[in-house]
Design a protein around this motif. Structure first.
Motif, PDB file in Angstrom:
ATOM      1  N   ILE A 149       0.868  -1.372   0.004  1.00 50.06           N
ATOM      2  CA  ILE A 149       0.219   0.092  -0.051  1.00 50.06           C
ATOM      3  C   ILE A 149       0.883   1.056   0.066  1.00 50.06           C
ATOM      4  CG2 ILE A 149      -1.549   1.516   1.333  1.00 50.06           C
ATOM      5  CD1 ILE A 149      -2.782  -1.345   2.362  1.00 50.06           C
ATOM      6  N   ILE A 150       1.837   1.217   0.613  1.00 48.73           N
ATOM      7  CA  ILE A 150       2.883   2.392   0.977  1.00 48.73           C
ATOM      8  C   ILE A 150       3.410   2.648  -0.498  1.00 48.73           C
ATOM      9  CG2 ILE A 150       5.024   3.213   1.673  1.00 48.73           C
ATOM     10  CD1 ILE A 150       4.112   1.882   4.360  1.00 48.73           C
ATOM     11  N   ILE A 151       3.886   1.549  -0.869  1.00 45.82           N
ATOM     12  CA  ILE A 151       4.375   1.778  -2.510  1.00 45.82           C
ATOM     13  C   ILE A 151       3.684   2.237  -3.377  1.00 45.82           C
ATOM     14  CG2 ILE A 151       5.382   0.338  -4.497  1.00 45.82           C
ATOM     15  CD1 ILE A 151       6.640  -1.729  -2.464  1.00 45.82           C
ATOM     16  N   ILE A 152       2.261   1.695  -3.560  1.00 44.68           N
ATOM     17  CA  ILE A 152       1.110   2.293  -4.266  1.00 44.68           C
ATOM     18  C   ILE A 152       1.090   3.742  -4.088  1.00 44.68           C
ATOM     19  CG2 ILE A 152      -1.107   2.080  -4.932  1.00 44.68           C
ATOM     20  CD1 ILE A 152      -1.091  -0.787  -4.247  1.00 44.68           C
ATOM     21  N   LEU A 153       0.899   4.155  -2.871  1.00 42.62           N
ATOM     22  CA  LEU A 153       0.805   5.528  -2.525  1.00 42.62           C
ATOM     23  C   LEU A 153       1.845   6.314  -2.970  1.00 42.62           C
ATOM     24  CD1 LEU A 153      -0.632   5.357   1.259  1.00 42.62           C
ATOM     25  CD2 LEU A 153      -2.220   5.924  -0.995  1.00 42.62           C
ATOM     26  N   GLY A 154       3.230   5.999  -2.704  1.00 45.90           N
ATOM     27  CA  GLY A 154       4.512   6.740  -3.321  1.00 45.90           C
ATOM     28  C   GLY A 154       4.305   6.727  -4.728  1.00 45.90           C
ATOM     29  N   THR A 155       3.924   5.797  -5.226  1.00 47.53           N
ATOM     30  CA  THR A 155       3.850   5.754  -7.066  1.00 47.53           C
ATOM     31  C   THR A 155       2.658   7.084  -7.329  1.00 47.53           C
ATOM     32  OG1 THR A 155       4.560   3.648  -7.036  1.00 47.53           O
ATOM     33  CG2 THR A 155       3.397   4.560  -9.054  1.00 47.53           C
ATOM     34  N   THR A 156       1.589   7.077  -6.751  1.00 49.63           N
ATOM     35  CA  THR A 156       0.302   7.961  -6.827  1.00 49.63           C
ATOM     36  C   THR A 156       0.978   9.208  -6.916  1.00 49.63           C
ATOM     37  OG1 THR A 156      -1.070   6.485  -6.137  1.00 49.63           O
ATOM     38  CG2 THR A 156      -1.775   8.606  -6.417  1.00 49.63           C
ATOM     39  N   VAL A 157       1.572   9.540  -5.599  1.00 53.32           N
ATOM     40  CA  VAL A 157       2.413  11.090  -5.396  1.00 53.32           C
ATOM     41  C   VAL A 157       3.258  11.190  -6.391  1.00 53.32           C
ATOM     42  CG1 VAL A 157       3.701  12.317  -3.890  1.00 53.32           C
ATOM     43  CG2 VAL A 157       1.933  10.659  -2.800  1.00 53.32           C
ATOM     44  N   LEU A 158       4.140  10.387  -6.906  1.00 52.27           N
ATOM     45  CA  LEU A 158       5.278  10.673  -7.951  1.00 52.27           C
ATOM     46  C   LEU A 158       4.435  10.929  -9.135  1.00 52.27           C
ATOM     47  CD1 LEU A 158       7.873   8.173  -6.974  1.00 52.27           C
ATOM     48  CD2 LEU A 158       7.982  10.506  -6.840  1.00 52.27           C
ATOM     49  N   PHE A 159       3.507  10.255  -9.487  1.00 51.21           N
ATOM     50  CA  PHE A 159       2.631  10.616 -10.854  1.00 51.21           C
ATOM     51  C   PHE A 159       2.047  11.770 -10.734  1.00 51.21           C
ATOM     52  CE2 PHE A 159       0.019   9.734 -14.201  1.00 51.21           C
ATOM     53  CZ  PHE A 159      -1.116  10.309 -14.085  1.00 51.21           C
ATOM     54  N   PHE A 160       1.401  12.306  -9.755  1.00 56.70           N
ATOM     55  CA  PHE A 160       0.894  13.634  -9.883  1.00 56.70           C
ATOM     56  C   PHE A 160       1.791  14.868  -9.722  1.00 56.70           C
ATOM     57  CE2 PHE A 160      -2.751  11.317  -8.253  1.00 56.70           C
ATOM     58  CZ  PHE A 160      -3.821  11.550  -9.336  1.00 56.70           C
ATOM     59  N   MET A 161       2.783  14.597  -9.054  1.00 51.35           N
ATOM     60  CA  MET A 161       4.170  15.426  -9.134  1.00 51.35           C
ATOM     61  C   MET A 161       4.604  15.599 -10.390  1.00 51.35           C
ATOM     62  SD  MET A 161       6.147  14.624  -5.803  1.00 51.35           S
ATOM     63  CE  MET A 161       7.684  15.657  -6.244  1.00 51.35           C
ATOM     64  N   ALA A 162       4.784  14.547 -11.212  1.00 52.59           N
ATOM     65  CA  ALA A 162       5.176  14.331 -12.673  1.00 52.59           C
ATOM     66  C   ALA A 162       4.133  15.128 -13.494  1.00 52.59           C
ATOM     67  CB  ALA A 162       5.636  13.204 -13.146  1.00 52.59           C
ATOM     68  N   LEU A 163       2.869  14.965 -13.486  1.00 52.07           N
ATOM     69  CA  LEU A 163       1.819  15.737 -13.868  1.00 52.07           C
ATOM     70  C   LEU A 163       1.934  17.340 -13.638  1.00 52.07           C
ATOM     71  CD1 LEU A 163      -0.657  15.496 -15.667  1.00 52.07           C
ATOM     72  CD2 LEU A 163      -1.905  15.114 -13.488  1.00 52.07           C
ATOM     73  N   ILE A 179       4.489  18.920 -13.044  1.00 51.95           N
ATOM     74  CA  ILE A 179       5.815  19.414 -13.407  1.00 51.95           C
ATOM     75  C   ILE A 179       5.656  19.764 -14.816  1.00 51.95           C
ATOM     76  CG2 ILE A 179       8.262  19.027 -14.142  1.00 51.95           C
ATOM     77  CD1 ILE A 179       8.101  17.289 -11.175  1.00 51.95           C
ATOM     78  N   GLU A 180       4.877  18.724 -15.753  1.00 53.39           N
ATOM     79  CA  GLU A 180       4.726  18.789 -17.159  1.00 53.39           C
ATOM     80  C   GLU A 180       3.923  19.853 -17.393  1.00 53.39           C
ATOM     81  OE1 GLU A 180       3.243  15.225 -18.648  1.00 53.39           O
ATOM     82  OE2 GLU A 180       4.856  14.095 -18.321  1.00 53.39           O
ATOM     83  N   LEU A 181       2.848  20.201 -16.226  1.00 56.60           N
ATOM     84  CA  LEU A 181       1.855  21.230 -16.680  1.00 56.60           C
ATOM     85  C   LEU A 181       2.666  22.544 -16.497  1.00 56.60           C
ATOM     86  CD1 LEU A 181      -0.886  22.399 -16.931  1.00 56.60           C
ATOM     87  CD2 LEU A 181      -1.443  22.144 -14.684  1.00 56.60           C
ATOM     88  N   PHE A 182       3.712  22.815 -15.482  1.00 55.53           N
ATOM     89  CA  PHE A 182       4.479  23.842 -15.310  1.00 55.53           C
ATOM     90  C   PHE A 182       5.343  24.227 -16.574  1.00 55.53           C
ATOM     91  CE2 PHE A 182       6.467  27.222 -13.045  1.00 55.53           C
ATOM     92  CZ  PHE A 182       7.728  27.062 -13.381  1.00 55.53           C
ATOM     93  N   ILE A 183       5.699  23.091 -17.063  1.00 51.10           N
ATOM     94  CA  ILE A 183       6.778  23.312 -18.472  1.00 51.10           C
ATOM     95  C   ILE A 183       5.938  23.650 -19.505  1.00 51.10           C
ATOM     96  CG2 ILE A 183       8.054  22.177 -20.077  1.00 51.10           C
ATOM     97  CD1 ILE A 183       8.959  20.040 -17.625  1.00 51.10           C
ATOM     98  N   TYR A 184       4.745  23.236 -19.684  1.00 50.68           N
ATOM     99  CA  TYR A 184       3.694  23.519 -20.636  1.00 50.68           C
ATOM    100  C   TYR A 184       3.510  25.032 -20.467  1.00 50.68           C
ATOM    101  CZ  TYR A 184      -0.228  23.853 -23.620  1.00 50.68           C
ATOM    102  OH  TYR A 184      -1.270  24.489 -24.593  1.00 50.68           O
ATOM    103  N   LEU A 185       3.128  25.649 -19.254  1.00 47.93           N
ATOM    104  CA  LEU A 185       2.910  26.955 -19.106  1.00 47.93           C
ATOM    105  C   LEU A 185       4.110  27.722 -19.444  1.00 47.93           C
ATOM    106  CD1 LEU A 185       0.921  26.807 -15.714  1.00 47.93           C
ATOM    107  CD2 LEU A 185       0.081  27.247 -18.173  1.00 47.93           C
ATOM    108  N   LEU A 186       5.230  27.489 -19.132  1.00 49.41           N
ATOM    109  CA  LEU A 186       6.507  28.134 -19.528  1.00 49.41           C
ATOM    110  C   LEU A 186       6.721  28.180 -21.056  1.00 49.41           C
ATOM    111  CD1 LEU A 186       9.009  26.954 -17.005  1.00 49.41           C
ATOM    112  CD2 LEU A 186       7.921  29.274 -17.172  1.00 49.41           C
ATOM    113  N   GLY A 187       6.473  27.130 -21.691  1.00 53.28           N
ATOM    114  CA  GLY A 187       6.562  27.140 -23.188  1.00 53.28           C
ATOM    115  C   GLY A 187       5.513  27.960 -23.938  1.00 53.28           C
ATOM    116  N   ALA A 188       4.285  28.030 -23.185  1.00 51.23           N
ATOM    117  CA  ALA A 188       3.251  28.909 -23.835  1.00 51.23           C
ATOM    118  C   ALA A 188       3.502  30.327 -23.900  1.00 51.23           C
ATOM    119  CB  ALA A 188       1.899  28.584 -23.116  1.00 51.23           C
TER     120      ALA A 188
END
Length: 293
Positions: A210-224, A226-235
């Motif tokens: 469960i801890i591993i799954i939760l950690g993966t979930t957190v990393l996924f949303f952090m990556a999301l 970051i990508e959104l932030f990069i996209y805003l900079l490119g815009a």
């Protein structure tokens, strides 16, 4: 649950001791003693202490057995358990006799006799007389040794004469049957303890997953994020030709970001609470809230 495990461990120690497996018995007694010291009664602690002392006594490790018998006697005196007092005192007399402390051996031998006589404990009195005979013989007092030996034999004859051979045989048969039944129950309890340990291991592995799954979930949303932030900079680096369109897109993205922030914060918050949860029900509740967000 811990108290039940301690009781089973104590009973398993009794079985292994009766079969001559002293080290196995010592292991189970030590396990029971550790739990009884925290949640058991004086009677439980004293009984296990006496059993451990007996094992060391049988292994001729008399200096090791002495503190267990002494503590057992102290607890028995506090609990006013006269039978247990007589047993501990009698055992101590033999221990001190083996380590050549004759005065102490005589002191505890006399104590055992005094207790059993005052409380009219016939069976315990026989053992006290028998042990006292050994102690006094080793001190060179053959007259007293002979007197106590004769008293022990007299009591044995008195007790034996009160039972018929038929009654004795019936009692023996009943004892053997009960002993077998208890043995089977204790073996079943031993298996139950093993199963409890297996279940605990499974639960630990499940919590880890469960801890591993939760950690993966957190990393996924952090990556999301970051990508959104990069996209805003490119815009912001868009050409002037589509500046108006980019402005509109930026406004749209800002709105999307606003709409995402609330569920994202909820997800991150629920994830943190899930990581810190103390039981399965709390964990389930936080994960359900995270799924809704």
């Amino acid at each position: 649950m811990f108290f039940s495990i301690a009781e089973v461990s104590n009973n398993l120690g009794n079985i292994y001791l009766s079969k001559g497996y002293q080290l196995k018995a010592l292991f189970y007694y030590s396990t029971a003693l550790e739990v009884f010291r925290r949640i058991g009664s004086i009677y439980d602690i004293s009984s296990v202490l006496n059993n451990i002392g007996v094992i060391y006594q049988q292994r001729n490790q008399h200096n090791k057995s002495k503190p267990y018998f002494l503590e057992s006697l102290s607890l028995d005196i506090a609990a006013k358990d006269y039978k247990a007092q007589a047993l501990a005192a009698s055992n101590l007399s033999l221990v001190y006799d083996k380590i050549n402390k004759k005065d102490s051996a005589v002191y505890y031998a006399d104590m055992a006799i005094a207790i059993t006589t005052a409380q009219d404990l016939l069976h315990e009195q026989i053992e006290a007389y028998t042990n006292a005979a050994v102690v006094y013989k080793n001190t060179g007092n053959n007259a007293k040794a002979k007197t106590y030996h004769e008293k022990a034999e007299t009591l044995k004859n008195k007790i034996n004469s009160s039972y018929t051979h038929t009654a004795v045989n019936n009692l023996q048969g009943k004892y053997e049957a009960e002993k077998k039944e208890i043995t089977l129950k204790l073996l079943a309890k031993d298996n139950e303890i093993k199963q409890l340990k297996i279940n605990e291991q499974k639960k630990t592995i499940a919590n880890r997953n469960i801890i591993i799954i939760l950690g993966t979930t957190v990393l996924f949303f952090m990556a999301l994020a970051i990508e959104l932030f990069i996209y805003l900079l490119g815009a912001k680096k868009a050409t002037k030709e589509i500046e108006l369109n980019n402005t509109a897109k930026t406004n749209l993205l800002n709105k999307i970001n606003h709409e995402l922030r609330t569920p994202l914060n909820s997800i991150l918050g629920m994830t943190q609470l899930a990581v810190e949860s103390k039981n399965y029900n709390e964990l389930k509740e936080y994960l359900l809230n995270e799924k809704i967000s």
